[in-house]
Design a protein around this motif. Structure first.
Motif, PDB file in Angstrom:
ATOM      1  N   TYR A 184      13.624   2.661  -9.538  1.00 11.00           N
ATOM      2  CA  TYR A 184      13.574   1.954 -10.823  1.00 11.00           C
ATOM      3  C   TYR A 184      13.793   2.973 -11.937  1.00 11.00           C
ATOM      4  O   TYR A 184      13.068   3.959 -12.051  1.00 11.00           O
ATOM      5  N   ASN A 185      14.820   2.747 -12.738  1.00  9.65           N
ATOM      6  CA  ASN A 185      15.165   3.672 -13.834  1.00  9.65           C
ATOM      7  C   ASN A 185      15.310   5.116 -13.326  1.00  9.65           C
ATOM      8  O   ASN A 185      14.793   6.065 -13.917  1.00  9.65           O
ATOM      9  N   GLU A 186      15.980   5.258 -12.169  1.00  8.99           N
ATOM     10  CA  GLU A 186      16.278   6.562 -11.552  1.00  8.99           C
ATOM     11  C   GLU A 186      15.029   7.312 -11.095  1.00  8.99           C
ATOM     12  O   GLU A 186      15.065   8.538 -10.906  1.00  8.99           O
ATOM     13  N   CYS A 187      13.905   6.591 -10.909  1.00 10.28           N
ATOM     14  CA  CYS A 187      12.691   7.176 -10.342  1.00 10.28           C
ATOM     15  C   CYS A 187      12.345   6.429  -9.056  1.00 10.28           C
ATOM     16  O   CYS A 187      12.438   5.199  -9.013  1.00 10.28           O
ATOM     17  N   GLY A 188      11.942   7.188  -8.042  1.00 14.94           N
ATOM     18  CA  GLY A 188      11.573   6.551  -6.783  1.00 14.94           C
ATOM     19  C   GLY A 188      10.086   6.273  -6.713  1.00 14.94           C
ATOM     20  O   GLY A 188       9.265   7.072  -7.186  1.00 14.94           O
ATOM     21  N   TYR A 189       9.711   5.120  -6.126  1.00 19.07           N
ATOM     22  CA  TYR A 189       8.301   4.750  -5.971  1.00 19.07           C
ATOM     23  C   TYR A 189       8.075   4.261  -4.545  1.00 19.07           C
ATOM     24  O   TYR A 189       8.928   3.568  -3.966  1.00 19.07           O
ATOM     25  N   ASP A 190       6.904   4.617  -4.000  1.00 19.45           N
ATOM     26  CA  ASP A 190       6.523   4.162  -2.661  1.00 19.45           C
ATOM     27  C   ASP A 190       5.822   2.813  -2.786  1.00 19.45           C
ATOM     28  O   ASP A 190       4.704   2.732  -3.305  1.00 19.45           O
ATOM     29  N   LEU A 191       6.468   1.760  -2.305  1.00 18.62           N
ATOM     30  CA  LEU A 191       5.901   0.413  -2.419  1.00 18.62           C
ATOM     31  C   LEU A 191       4.796   0.148  -1.406  1.00 18.62           C
ATOM     32  O   LEU A 191       4.122  -0.880  -1.488  1.00 18.62           O
ATOM     33  N   LEU A 192       4.598   1.049  -0.443  1.00 18.39           N
ATOM     34  CA  LEU A 192       3.574   0.844   0.589  1.00 18.39           C
ATOM     35  C   LEU A 192       2.480   1.907   0.478  1.00 18.39           C
ATOM     36  O   LEU A 192       1.975   2.396   1.486  1.00 18.39           O
ATOM     37  N   ASP A 193       2.101   2.237  -0.744  1.00 18.53           N
ATOM     38  CA  ASP A 193       1.065   3.243  -0.952  1.00 18.53           C
ATOM     39  C   ASP A 193      -0.245   2.765  -0.326  1.00 18.53           C
ATOM     40  O   ASP A 193      -0.793   1.734  -0.728  1.00 18.53           O
ATOM     41  N   PRO A 194      -0.789   3.496   0.645  1.00 19.66           N
ATOM     42  CA  PRO A 194      -1.988   3.017   1.344  1.00 19.66           C
ATOM     43  C   PRO A 194      -3.295   3.290   0.597  1.00 19.66           C
ATOM     44  O   PRO A 194      -4.343   2.771   0.975  1.00 19.66           O
ATOM     45  N   ARG A 195      -3.236   4.074  -0.484  1.00 19.63           N
ATOM     46  CA  ARG A 195      -4.487   4.530  -1.099  1.00 19.63           C
ATOM     47  C   ARG A 195      -5.147   3.496  -1.994  1.00 19.63           C
ATOM     48  O   ARG A 195      -6.351   3.388  -2.052  1.00 19.63           O
ATOM     49  N   HIS A 196      -4.354   2.737  -2.721  1.00 17.57           N
ATOM     50  CA  HIS A 196      -4.980   1.786  -3.653  1.00 17.57           C
ATOM     51  C   HIS A 196      -4.000   0.653  -3.979  1.00 17.57           C
ATOM     52  O   HIS A 196      -2.801   0.773  -3.759  1.00 17.57           O
ATOM     53  N   GLU A 197      -4.561  -0.408  -4.526  1.00 17.46           N
ATOM     54  CA  GLU A 197      -3.749  -1.528  -4.993  1.00 17.46           C
ATOM     55  C   GLU A 197      -3.157  -1.175  -6.356  1.00 17.46           C
ATOM     56  O   GLU A 197      -3.862  -0.680  -7.236  1.00 17.46           O
ATOM     57  N   ALA A 198      -1.887  -1.427  -6.524  1.00 23.45           N
ATOM     58  CA  ALA A 198      -1.225  -1.072  -7.781  1.00 23.45           C
ATOM     59  C   ALA A 198      -1.151  -2.293  -8.692  1.00 23.45           C
ATOM     60  O   ALA A 198      -0.680  -3.348  -8.295  1.00 23.45           O
ATOM     61  N   SER A 199      -1.649  -2.130  -9.901  1.00 19.97           N
ATOM     62  CA  SER A 199      -1.545  -3.220 -10.873  1.00 19.97           C
ATOM     63  C   SER A 199      -0.211  -3.171 -11.604  1.00 19.97           C
ATOM     64  O   SER A 199       0.266  -4.169 -12.122  1.00 19.97           O
ATOM     65  N   LYS A 200       0.395  -2.008 -11.656  1.00 23.86           N
ATOM     66  CA  LYS A 200       1.723  -1.860 -12.258  1.00 23.86           C
ATOM     67  C   LYS A 200       2.486  -0.775 -11.499  1.00 23.86           C
ATOM     68  O   LYS A 200       1.903   0.015 -10.747  1.00 23.86           O
ATOM     69  N   LEU A 201       3.795  -0.757 -11.709  1.00 23.64           N
ATOM     70  CA  LEU A 201       4.670   0.130 -10.938  1.00 23.64           C
ATOM     71  C   LEU A 201       4.311   1.596 -11.127  1.00 23.64           C
ATOM     72  O   LEU A 201       4.365   2.384 -10.185  1.00 23.64           O
ATOM     73  N   GLU A 202       3.897   1.966 -12.335  1.00 17.09           N
ATOM     74  CA  GLU A 202       3.602   3.374 -12.624  1.00 17.09           C
ATOM     75  C   GLU A 202       2.395   3.891 -11.840  1.00 17.09           C
ATOM     76  O   GLU A 202       2.192   5.103 -11.731  1.00 17.09           O
ATOM     77  N   ASP A 203       1.570   2.966 -11.291  1.00 19.68           N
ATOM     78  CA  ASP A 203       0.417   3.393 -10.493  1.00 19.68           C
ATOM     79  C   ASP A 203       0.822   3.864  -9.103  1.00 19.68           C
ATOM     80  O   ASP A 203       0.044   4.525  -8.417  1.00 19.68           O
TER      81      ASP A 203
END
Length: 486
Positions: free
Chosen positions: A149-168
């Motif tokens: 997203y906007n040339e930044c990669g994010y892990d959608l399966l982060d096991p540590r916590h629930e994400a309320s927004k993409l930046e988390d």
């Protein structure tokens, strides 16, 4: 090695409004490929594309019209790629098209009906079904889900916590090793032992995706998403392990920024989307030109991640999703043109096999022990520890098989360990002495038997009788002498 060009397919989205007759036609009569002809209505030929042309013709492996079901899409497009992944080849399926043309519906599917399942859930179902049937190999399956997203990669399966927004979510960065292999830092891999576990990971990732409403689509995916299945297989007792990965890619909308009619954050998103798709197109053009030495993979994160899929070790398939309504004709023609360039790219997929690291360690440990023994032999250094019972037993077996072997060229291989060599000499000496003793015993026994069996001659008999009489006289004389002394 399998050499083939990227396979291209087209899917026409069902129209909400009544379709204008004659805007496109599909010709399935051709032997090798289907042909799609887009006819520009007179009222549209006013500069949107090129007012000198009224029809455009494009060739695809197969074209799926508006009535095509999700099951047919999977059977024709995704199933062959899934089968090659099970065999040990890398695979990629990616959907390309403008916003609202049905990319996400094709890749992920719709939530309303079970029959609307897309390529990802159907592929997962097929893979685990095949794994259960094949009991000859040991399989392990891992899942990863990356969003760009906007040339930044994010892990959608982060096991540590629930994400309320993409930046988390954890940011994924690209690392490159000396062999130009791409590694994604902070991208988590999750093992899935059943289809249900894999689908739960897919649903978790889809929940965290960046979705926004645009004038062209009420739920537009504002990012590129790459769902990857990692498969490892190994036959019991074999040292060879096969690794394969299957990328299932849902690209963001390919329409021009001016067409979206958005501003603010959505405008920024659209700019980044178009920029990454522009770099993707640059890579495609560079790969299709024969004499290009440099391919600009590093220009964007998406082209870096998909480096193998584009002109590398992968069996790749592209689905061009088309919305052939009057207002979307120019974008559909642009999508078809892009697909024609993609079809020129050749990939060379190889079987991904390697030696099991644990067996490699055992092999190297044995090699180290052999080298130490050889070094000790060369330097004259004596090893003090005694041979174990197992080693002695093994040596005796080797000596026995060597002695029994009738081949004069056979050799006794015990390595460069002086302790083993000395023991072999001692054992040979023992075997030789035992054989000599046995032969002497047999010889004496045979002599006695022979003496008993042969008849005594008359002359010898007379001679022996006289000798016996003489001895008797001597004994009598000695006995008389003893009596006199007493």
């Amino acid at each position: 090695m399998v050499k083939q060009t990227i396979q291209i397919f087209a899917r026409v989205k069902p129209s909400v409004r009544k379709q204008q007759q004659g805007i496109y036609s599909i010709d399935e009569d051709e032997k090798l490929a289907s042909s799609l002809e887009i006819v520009l209505p007179r009222d549209l030929a006013d500069g949107f594309v090129n007012n000198k042309r009224e029809s455009y013709k494009f060739k695809f492996q197969r074209i799926f019209d508006q009535e095509a079901k999700q099951e047919i899409i999977f059977e024709i497009i995704a199933k062959p790629v899934a089968e090659s992944t099970l065999a040990g080849y890398n695979g990629t399926i990616f959907a390309y098209g403008q916003t609202g043309s049905g990319k996400t519906f094709t890749i992920t599917g719709g939530a309303e009906r079970y029959s609307d399942r897309g390529i990802i859930p159907r592929t997962l179902s097929y893979i685990f079904e095949q794994l259960q049937k094949d009991s000859s190999k040991i399989y392990t399956t891992h899942i990863s889900y990356l969003e760009i997203y906007n040339e930044c990669g994010y892990d959608l399966l982060d096991p540590r916590h629930e994400a309320s927004k993409l930046e988390d979510l954890p940011k994924v960065t690209i690392l490159e090793d000396p062999d130009q292999n791409i590694h994604l830092k902070n991208l988590s891999l999750h093992q899935a032992t059943t289809e249900e576990e894999a689908l739960n990971l897919l649903f978790l990732g889809d929940t965290n995706r960046m979705i926004a409403e645009t004038p062209m689509n009420q739920a537009s995916t504002r990012s590129h998403c790459i769902f990857t299945v990692h498969l490892s297989s190994k036959e019991p007792g074999s040292a060879t392990v096969r690794h394969a990965k299957l990328h299932l890619v849902d690209l963001a909308g390919s329409e021009r920024v001016s067409k979206t009619g958005v501003g603010g954050l959505l405008l920024t998103e659209a700019k980044y989307i178009n920029l990454s798709l522009h770099y993707l197109e640059q890579v495609i053009i560079a790969l299709s030109e024969k004499h290009r030495t440099h391919i600009p993979y590093r220009n964007s994160m998406m082209t870096s991640v998909l480096r193998d899929s584009l002109g590398g070790n992968c069996m790749t398939t592209m689905i061009a999703t088309l919305s052939l309504e009057k207002r979307n004709i120019d974008e559909s023609i642009s999508t078809c043109r892009f697909a024609q360039r993609v079809a020129l790219i050749k990939n060379e997929a190889i079987l991904n096999e390697e030696i099991d690291p644990r067996l490699m360690i055992v092999r190297l440990q044995k090699e180290i022990a052999d080298l130490k023994a050889e070094l000790a032999m060369v330097t004259g250094e004596q090893r003090t520890e005694a041979l174990t019972e197992a080693e002695l037993l093994q040596l005796e077996k080797l000596i026995a098989s060597f002695v029994e072997d009738q081949d004069p060229e056979s050799r006794l291989e015990v390595g460069a360990d002086l302790r083993k060599i000395h023991y072999c000499f001692h054992h040979f000496k023992k075997l030789l002495n035992d054989k000599k003793t046995l032969e002497n015993t047999d010889l004496s026994e045979s002599t006695t038997q022979q003496a008993c069996q042969e008849p005594v001659k008359d002359e010898e008999y007379t001679k022996l009788r006289s000798l016996l009489k003489q001895r008797d006289n001597e004994i009598n004389i000695l006995v008389n002498m003893l009596k006199k002394k007493k």
